[in-house]
Design a protein around this motif. Sequence first.
Motif, PDB file in Angstrom:
ATOM      1  N   GLN A 192     115.053  15.442  -9.949  1.00  0.00           N
ATOM      2  CA  GLN A 192     114.371  15.355  -8.757  1.00  0.00           C
ATOM      3  C   GLN A 192     112.790  16.090  -8.817  1.00  0.00           C
ATOM      4  N   ALA A 194     111.635  17.927  -6.372  1.00  0.00           N
ATOM      5  CA  ALA A 194     112.039  18.961  -5.800  1.00  0.00           C
ATOM      6  C   ALA A 194     112.676  19.988  -6.652  1.00  0.00           C
ATOM      7  N   ASP A 195     113.469  19.569  -7.662  1.00  0.00           N
ATOM      8  CA  ASP A 195     114.125  20.649  -8.503  1.00  0.00           C
ATOM      9  C   ASP A 195     113.085  21.208  -9.256  1.00  0.00           C
ATOM     10  N   LEU A 197     109.562  21.487  -8.803  1.00  0.00           N
ATOM     11  CA  LEU A 197     108.958  22.550  -7.920  1.00  0.00           C
ATOM     12  C   LEU A 197     109.882  24.014  -7.548  1.00  0.00           C
ATOM     13  N   ALA A 198     111.017  23.711  -7.453  1.00  0.00           N
ATOM     14  CA  ALA A 198     111.572  24.994  -7.208  1.00  0.00           C
ATOM     15  C   ALA A 198     111.760  25.840  -8.479  1.00  0.00           C
ATOM     16  N   THR A 216     105.210  21.314  -0.489  1.00  0.00           N
ATOM     17  CA  THR A 216     105.081  22.480  -1.140  1.00  0.00           C
ATOM     18  C   THR A 216     106.293  23.439  -0.599  1.00  0.00           C
ATOM     19  N   ALA A 217     107.131  22.666  -0.012  1.00  0.00           N
ATOM     20  CA  ALA A 217     108.340  23.173   0.893  1.00  0.00           C
ATOM     21  C   ALA A 217     109.399  23.799  -0.235  1.00  0.00           C
ATOM     22  N   HIS A 218     109.325  23.293  -1.410  1.00  0.00           N
ATOM     23  CA  HIS A 218     110.544  23.665  -2.433  1.00  0.00           C
ATOM     24  C   HIS A 218     109.808  24.791  -3.234  1.00  0.00           C
ATOM     25  N   CYS A 219     108.624  25.114  -3.242  1.00  0.00           N
ATOM     26  CA  CYS A 219     108.177  25.913  -4.176  1.00  0.00           C
ATOM     27  C   CYS A 219     108.371  27.557  -3.651  1.00  0.00           C
ATOM     28  N   ARG A 220     108.372  28.103  -4.806  1.00  0.00           N
ATOM     29  CA  ARG A 220     108.781  29.554  -4.541  1.00  0.00           C
ATOM     30  C   ARG A 220     107.554  30.042  -3.822  1.00  0.00           C
ATOM     31  N   THR A 223     103.729  30.512  -5.440  1.00  0.00           N
ATOM     32  CA  THR A 223     103.692  29.612  -6.879  1.00  0.00           C
ATOM     33  C   THR A 223     102.237  29.157  -6.990  1.00  0.00           C
ATOM     34  N   SER A 237     100.498  20.342   2.977  1.00  0.00           N
ATOM     35  CA  SER A 237     100.509  21.299   1.795  1.00  0.00           C
ATOM     36  C   SER A 237      99.233  21.841   1.342  1.00  0.00           C
TER      37      SER A 237
END
Length: 336
Positions: A192, A194-195, A197-198, A216-220, A223, A237
């Motif tokens: 995914q 999201a995976d 991005l995280a 960008t919700a899944h970003c550290r 980032t 975002s």
Amino acid sequence: MLILGAGDVRSVLDGAEQRVLAAVRESYELHALGRTSVPHSVFLRFPADTRNRIIALPAYLGSGTAVAGVKWVSSFPDNVAQGLDRASAAIILNSMRTGVPEALLEASAISAKRTAASAALAASTLLSVNPSTGVSLVGCGLINFEVLRYLRAVFPSLDTATVYDLDRGRSESFATKARSAWPTLAVDVVEQPADALAAQRLVSLATTATVPHLDTAHCRPGTLLLHLSLRDLTVASVRSSVNIVDDADHVCRAATSLHLAEQETGSRDFIASSLGEILVSDVPYVTDEQRPIVFSPFGLGCLDLAVADLVRREAVVRGLGTRLDDFLPSGAQVFA
């Protein structure tokens, strides 16, 4: 007329990452100092066809030896399903003495490598205090493969890549190719976006998306997203991030995510700076550790000229290419 085909161009550019990075950096600095002319790109689109386009990027670069010319680059995304490259390009360089066209270069490699060099230069500049050891690559095509190559040139410690593509087969092929090119590189294929991005605090987005589809919700925190395809990120975002561009006038058009953000807000206040301005300031960039940083390069024609001129000059030294002495009318002055 000097004609340089794909083989000639690649023979110059292969292994020349540091020279290309230096040329791209100088071009950004000259642009920030007002020593370029970069008219808006011209988009040739077709009736009832929203995906395919051909773009003309004219430019002038006022370096030690000034150069002018134009890149003519097509993007036909459906080519990929037929086993063809999505993009193809040619560059014409003109004499600054007489204006006549003096060199024609096959430019797909030039275009890909200047894009990658731009991304790597931004990453090394914006993450200068805390270099990255890993990168997530969203979109498993030629551009992100070159981005990976150039990121490894600026971050020797980069040892991990997380890859994602809508087509799982493309992700797997990309991973296999990357492992073959760099045997010590750990490559992880994820299911995914999201995976991806995280997974890393450095992310390169190089897709064929025409409308925003990622946030960008899944970003550290902190980032850095290299937003190379320009239409991946949602307006929300963009507005919640620290935005660095190559040129605000260029990037805020053609329905990019930043253009949509400008239309929504009525201003460009969400843009913090340009990469060229940061480079010429000579002050190390301090990363915001709480907000994402988004680098959105429209892709200035002066960057293509910088790399094309590097290729042309080296090709002349090596005696590469084909000369057509009768291409121009009698009396025209050609490059020597």
